[in-house]
Design a protein around this motif. Structure first.
Motif, mmCIF file in Angstrom:
data_model
loop_
_atom_site.group_PDB
_atom_site.id
_atom_site.type_symbol
_atom_site.label_atom_id
_atom_site.label_comp_id
_atom_site.label_asym_id
_atom_site.label_seq_id
_atom_site.Cartn_x
_atom_site.Cartn_y
_atom_site.Cartn_z
ATOM 1 N N GLU A 179 5.026 -2.550 13.828
ATOM 2 C CA GLU A 179 3.751 -3.268 13.926
ATOM 3 C C GLU A 179 2.986 -3.191 12.608
ATOM 4 O OE1 GLU A 179 1.559 -2.988 17.751
ATOM 5 O OE2 GLU A 179 -0.131 -2.437 16.468
ATOM 6 N N THR A 180 2.821 -1.996 12.061
ATOM 7 C CA THR A 180 2.196 -1.892 10.740
ATOM 8 C C THR A 180 2.890 -0.905 9.803
ATOM 9 O OG1 THR A 180 0.644 -0.178 11.441
ATOM 10 C CG2 THR A 180 -0.129 -2.443 11.575
ATOM 11 N N SER A 181 3.637 0.056 10.361
ATOM 12 C CA SER A 181 4.173 1.127 9.500
ATOM 13 C C SER A 181 5.277 0.651 8.569
ATOM 14 C CB SER A 181 4.719 2.273 10.341
ATOM 15 O OG SER A 181 3.713 2.811 11.136
ATOM 16 N N LEU A 182 6.182 -0.156 9.076
ATOM 17 C CA LEU A 182 7.282 -0.638 8.249
ATOM 18 C C LEU A 182 7.255 -2.160 8.207
ATOM 19 C CD1 LEU A 182 10.271 1.591 9.425
ATOM 20 C CD2 LEU A 182 8.927 1.818 7.345
ATOM 21 N N LEU A 238 -4.377 9.270 2.957
ATOM 22 C CA LEU A 238 -4.200 9.187 4.410
ATOM 23 C C LEU A 238 -3.877 7.729 4.726
ATOM 24 C CD1 LEU A 238 -7.160 11.330 5.850
ATOM 25 C CD2 LEU A 238 -4.808 12.037 5.400
ATOM 26 N N ASP A 239 -2.623 7.485 5.035
ATOM 27 C CA ASP A 239 -2.173 6.110 5.242
ATOM 28 C C ASP A 239 -2.236 5.767 6.731
ATOM 29 O OD1 ASP A 239 -1.189 3.635 4.680
ATOM 30 O OD2 ASP A 239 0.816 4.294 4.092
ATOM 31 N N GLU A 240 -2.276 4.471 7.026
ATOM 32 C CA GLU A 240 -2.279 4.004 8.413
ATOM 33 C C GLU A 240 -3.452 4.602 9.191
ATOM 34 O OE1 GLU A 240 0.235 1.458 8.385
ATOM 35 O OE2 GLU A 240 1.234 2.404 10.068
ATOM 36 N N ALA A 241 -4.580 4.691 8.510
ATOM 37 C CA ALA A 241 -5.745 5.320 9.126
ATOM 38 C C ALA A 241 -6.173 4.580 10.391
ATOM 39 C CB ALA A 241 -6.891 5.368 8.126
ATOM 40 N N LYS A 293 0.822 -1.214 0.000
ATOM 41 C CA LYS A 293 0.000 0.000 0.000
ATOM 42 C C LYS A 293 0.857 1.266 0.000
ATOM 43 C CE LYS A 293 -2.113 -0.912 3.854
ATOM 44 N NZ LYS A 293 -1.390 -2.161 4.166
ATOM 45 N N THR A 294 1.709 1.377 0.993
ATOM 46 C CA THR A 294 2.421 2.635 1.191
ATOM 47 C C THR A 294 3.413 2.937 0.078
ATOM 48 O OG1 THR A 294 2.231 2.193 3.535
ATOM 49 C CG2 THR A 294 3.740 3.932 2.904
ATOM 50 N N THR A 295 4.106 1.917 -0.398
ATOM 51 C CA THR A 295 5.117 2.182 -1.417
ATOM 52 C C THR A 295 4.522 2.215 -2.827
ATOM 53 O OG1 THR A 295 5.642 -0.178 -1.400
ATOM 54 C CG2 THR A 295 7.083 1.263 -0.118
HETATM 55 MG MG MG Z 1 2.109 0.839 4.970
#
Ligand code: MG
Ligand code: ADP
Length: 741
Positions: free
Chosen positions: A329-332, A163-166, A67-69
Motif C-alpha cells: 500500500e505504501t511501504s514498497l 522515522l519513515d512511514e509515519a 523517500k525511503t531509498t
Molecule cells: Mg517509502
C-alpha cells in the motif's frame, strides 16, 4: 589512500566509491541515472538546506517518489559522521514499520550505493541483525529502534534518525515520537526527519513544535475507479474473478491485488495460476508473485522482476500479478502496476481491555487506505482501480482514517518498555494520541501481577530483566523464572516455538452478527466497522505443522505422533526435540509434515533468547528426563508466566476464562485426550465462537502455590472456579492443621 568519510565532491575522485574505495561498477552508474529521475531528486538541495537549518524536519511525498531509498543517501552525503580525533563514528537510522520493507529496501539501497549488503548498509529486525561495525546506514523496524533506546537512551550512535512511514502510526512509531522529542532536547547535535506518505502532516507539524514541512509533489497519473453494483459475498472469489476479467479484456499492464495474509495469498496465487492455464494461449503468459511478511527475502525480491515476455514473437504480451498484503500500500513501490484490485480489507489489530483480548481481525480498510491503494495504479501511466465494494459502502461504511495502533493494542509490553526507559509518568507522557486510561490501567495491573512493577508502579529487578526479552511480558516472566523450576532449556524451546511467527492461520466465519460487534465497541468510542461480507479472524500461530490440502489425513496422523496428552505446548517441545534428534534434516521435516522454515526460525529465536539468559546469569538447566517431575516442572513454569490466561471447565461442559468469564472452547487443533479442569492457553481466537488455542493442563493446587496474588479470593468474581478454589484452600488448611497435630 582514500578517505572513507570525505564529503562527495570535496576533492575526492567522483569515480571512486567513498565507502569502500573501489571504483564504481557499471550497474551503479546505470541505477544512478534512474535514481536521478525520482521526484525527491528535484528537491535535493532544498532538502539538504532545510536539514542543515533545522533539528526536525517533516517530509511528505507520494509513494514511490523516492523517500525511503534516496533521502537516507542524501543525508549520508551531507552530514559528517566522524568526529575528528575521537575515533567515533555515527550512523544514520531509517525506521520501517514492516520487516519486509526494512529488508527489501536495505538490499536495494546497498545496490544503489554499490556496497555489500550488511556492510555499509544493513538492516535490523527482531531476532535478526544484518549489520556490522562498518554500517553507516541502518534500516530497522521501529520496534527495534525502541529496543535500542532501552540500552542507549540518548541513541548516541546516531547522528540522524529518520522515522519513515509515519502515517502508519504504528505503536512503536508513536512511542518513538514522544521519546525522540525528549532525546532531541538533550542532544542538540541529533537530527530527526519524519517522513510520511499522506497528509496528516499538519498534525505532525503541530506535534513537533511547528517543524518545517517539505512537500514532494507526486507524479501520479489519473486512475479511474470502479465499484461493484452489489456487495460481494466472498471477496476472495470476487478478486480472482476480477483478475481474470482484467487479464482477458484489458490492455497490457501489471496487476496488484490486496489480500490479507499468507494463507489467503498462497491460496489465491494457486487459483489464479490454474485459471490462467485453463484460459489457454489466446491470452498472454502470466507471472503470479505473492508478497507477505514471512516470505523468504529471495522470494520478496521477485515482485520487482519484469513481466514475462510473450510466448512467441508477436504473441500477446505477458503480465505480472502481485498478490500482496498491505505492505504494497505504501511501504514498497512496484513500478509498472496499471490495475489495482482492492477488496477493501486488511488485517488489523483490535484490543478489548475489558476482557484483555487482542486479536488480528480482518477488517474494512479506511478511506485513506483505499485512496492509497488506488494510487498504486497510476505510477507509470494512467490506470484503473477496481474496488470490490459498492460506492455507497465506501461513502458510508469506511472511516476516514485508520485509528492509530496505540488505540487498538494491549499496552503491557509498551508500558514495560517505557518504564525501562525511565518514563514513570505515563499519564503525562507526550503521546500524539493518548491511549485510553483503561488500557493503561490494564497494562499496569498485568505488570504488577507479574511482579515486573511494584505496588507503587516502579520497575522491579525482575521487571528489568523481563524488559530485556523482545517478548510479551508473560513469556518473558516464564523464561526468567524457569530456572527456579529447573527447566529453562525446555521453556526456551517452547518460547522459541511460540515466537517464530512463520505463518498465519485463517479461520473463516460468515457474517459477524451485529450483536457480537457490540462486544468490540471500545470504551473510547472507537467502532469497528464490519461490512456484511465474509470475515476472517486470524492470529499469528507457531505453525510448524504443514497441512497441505491434498494430504490432510496423512498430515494429521503425522502430527499425532508428536502429540503430548497433557498439552500443546509439550507437543511443540516434542517437535523441537525430534527436529534436533534428526539433525535438522529438511527431508525428515517433509516426511513428518513439519515446516523446516518454521523450525529454522524457531532455532534462531532460541539461540538469541539463550544469549539474553546467559547475559543475565539465568541458569540453563533441565530436570532429568526420566524423573516424574520432568513435564510437571515445565507445566508449572508455564503457569508462572501465564496464570492470567487460565480457563476453568464448568459443569456445563464449556470453559470460562478465569476472572474475565468469557465462554471459550478448546481449539480443534488441540492434542489433549480429555478436557482438563484447568488449562492455560496461549491465544484467545475470536471467530463466530471463541477458541483458546495452544492449551496445557495445569492443576488447581499449582495455581494456589504459583499465583496466590492473582487468585486471591477476596477480589474474585462469583463463579464455579471460585468455589473450586475455595475448597482447595480449605483442604490445604485442613492438611496444615493435621500436620500440626
Ligand atoms: Mg517509502
Ligand atoms: P517512497 O519511499 O517515496 O515510497 P521508494 O524510495 O521506496 O519511494 O521508491 C523509489 C523507487 O525505487 C520506486 O520507483 C521503486 O520502484 C524503486 N525500488 C525500490 N526498491 C526496489 C528494488 N528492490 N528493486 C527495484 N526497484 C526498487
Amino acid at each position: 589512500k582514500t578517505n572513507r568519510f570525505a564529503v562527495h565532491g570535496n576533492g575526492t575522485n567522483p569515480l571512486v566509491n567513498r565507502w569502500n574505495g573501489r571504483p564504481y561498477s557499471k550497474r551503479y552508474l546505470e541505477i544512478l541515472q534512474k535514481r536521478k529521475t525520482l521526484p525527491v531528486w528535484h528537491q535535493k538541495e532544498e532538502f539538504l538546506q532545510a536539514l542543515k537549518a533545522n533539528q526536525t524536519l517533516i517530509l511528505v511525498g507520494e509513494t514511490g517518489s523516492g523517500k525511503t531509498t534516496q533521502i537516507p543517501q542524501f543525508v549520508l552525503e551531507a552530514v559528517e559522521l566522524e568526529i575528528p580525533d575521537k575515533r567515533r563514528k555515527f550512523m544514520v537510522a531509517c525506521t520501517q514499520p514492516r520487516r519486509v520493507a526494512a529488508m527489501s529496501v536495505s538490499r536495494r539501497v546497498a545496490e544503489e550505493m554499490d556496497v555489500n549488503m550488511g556492510e555499509e548498509v544493513g538492516y535490523s529486525i527482531r531476532f535478526e541483525d544484518c549489520s556490522s561495525s562498518r554500517t553507516v546506514l541502518k534500516y530497522l523496524t521501529d520496534g527495534m529502534l525502541l529496543r535500542e533506546a532501552m540500552a542507549d537512551p540518548l541513541l548516541e550512535r546516531y547522528k540522524v534518525i529518520i522515522l519513515d512511514e509515519a502515517h502508519e502510526r504504528t505503536l512503536a512509531t508513536d512511542v518513538l515520537f514522544g521519546l525522540l522529542k525528549e532525546v532531541l532536547k538533550n542532544r542538540p547535535d541529533l537530527k530527526l526527519v519524519v517522513m510520511s506518505a499522506t497528509l496528516e502532516a499538519e498534525k505532525f507539524q503541530g506535534y513537533f513544535y511547528g517543524a518545517p514541512l517539505m512537500k514532494v509533489p507526486g507524479r501520479l497519473h489519473p486512475v479511474e475507479i470502479f465499484y461493484t453494483e452489489e456487495p460481494e459475498r466472498d471477496y476472495l472469489e470476487a478478486a480472482i474473478r476480477t483478475i481474470m476479467q482484467v487479464h482477458m479484456c484489458e490492455p497490457p499492464g501489471d496487476i496488484l491485488v490486496f489480500l490479507t495474509g499468507e494463507e489467503e495469498i498462497e491460496d489465491a496465487c494457486k487459483k489464479i495460476s490454474k485459471q490462467v492455464a485453463n484460459a489457454g494461449d489466446v491470452y498472454g503468459p502470466v507471472k503470479v508473485v505473492p508478497l507477505y511478511s514471512t516470505l523468504p527475502p529471495a522470494m520478496q525480491q521477485k515482485i520487482f522482476d519484469p513481466a514475462p515476455p510473450p510466448v512467441m514473437v508477436g504473441g500477446p504480451p505477458g503480465r505480472k500479478i502481485v498478490v500482496s498484503t498491505n505492505v504494497a500500500e505504501t511501504s514498497l513501490t512496484i513500478d509498472g502496476i496499471v490495475y489495482v484490485i482492492d477488496p477493501g480489507f486488511s488485517k488489523q489489530k483490535v484490543y478489548n481491555p475489558r476482557i484483555r483480548v487482542e486479536s488480528l481481525l480482518v477488517s474494512p480498510i479506511s478511506k485513506a487506505s483505499a485512496h492509497q491503494r488506488s494510487g498504486r495504479a497510476g505510477r507509470t501511466q494512467p490506470g484503473k482501480c477496481f474496488r470490490l465494494y459498492t460506492e455507497k459502502s465506501f461513502n458510508n461504511d469506511l472511516q476516514p482514517q485508520t485509528y492509530p495502533e496505540i488505540l487498538r493494542s494491549n499496552l503491557a509490553n509498551t508500558v514495560l518498555t517505557l518504564k525501562k526507559l525511565g518514563i514513570d509518568d505515563l499519564v503525562h507522557f507526550d503521546f500524539m494520541d493518548p491511549p485510553a486510561p483503561e488500557t493503561l490501567m490494564r497494562a499496569l495491573e498485568v505488570l504488577n501481577y507479574l511482579g515486573a512493577l511494584d505496588d507503587e508502579g516502579n520497575l522491579t529487578k525482575l521487571g528489568e530483566i523481563m524488559s530485556e526479552f523482545p517478548l510479551d511480558p508473560q513469556m518473558a516472566k516464564m523464561l526468567v523464572v524457569s530456572p527456579e523450576f529447573n527447566c529453562s532449556n525446555e521453556i526456551l524451546s517452547i518460547s522459541a516455538m511460540l515466537s517464530s511467527k512463520c505463518h498465519y492461520i485463517v479461520l473463516s466465519i460468515l457474517c459477524l452478527e451485529s450483536n457480537r460487534l457490540s462486544k468490540w465497541k471500545y470504551n473510547n468510542g472507537l467502532r469497528m466497522l464490519l461490512l456484511s461480507l465474509r470475515m476472517h479472524a486470524c492470529l499469528p500461530v507457531p505453525n510448524c505443522f504443514l497441512r497441505p490440502r491434498e494430504a490432510q489425513k496423512a498430515a494429521d496422523q503425522a502430527k499425532a505422533n508428536f502429540a503430548h496428552i497433557d498439552g500443546d505446548h509439550l507437543t511443540l517441545l516434542n517437535v523441537y526435540h525430534a527436529y534436533k534428534e534428526n539433525n535438522e534434516d529438511p527431508s525428515w521435516c517433509y516426511e513428518n509434515f513439519i515446516n523446516p522454515r518454521a523450525m529454522k526460525a524457531a532455532d534462531n529465536v532460541r539461540e538469541q533468547l539463550v544469549r539474553i539468559m546467559v547475559r543475565y546469569n539465568l541458569k540453563l538447566c533441565s530436570t532429568d528426563y526420566n524423573s516424574r517431575d520432568y513435564y510437571i516442572n515445565i507445566r508449572k513454569a508455564m503457569l508462572a508466566g501465564y496464570f492470567m490466561q487460565v480457563a476453568h471447565l464448568e459443569r456445563t461442559g464449556h470453559y470460562l476464562t478465569v476472572k474475565d468469564k468469557q465462554v471459550v472452547h478448546l481449539h480443534p487443533s488441540n492434542c489433549l485426550n480429555r478436557k482438563p479442569e484447568w488449562v492455560i492457553y496461549n491465544e484467545f481466537v475470536l471467530t463466530s465462537r471463541n477458541f483458546i488455542r495452544t492449551v496445557t493442563d495445569v492443576h488447581g493446587e499449582w495455581i494456589l502455590d504459583i499465583a496466590p496474588l492473582y487468585f486471591d479470593l477476596e477480589n474474585f468474581p462469583q463463579c464455579e472456579a471460585k468455589r473450586v478454589l475455595e475448597k482447595l484452600y480449605k483442604k490445604r488448611e485442613r492438611e496444615r492443621e493435621e500436620s500440626k497435630n
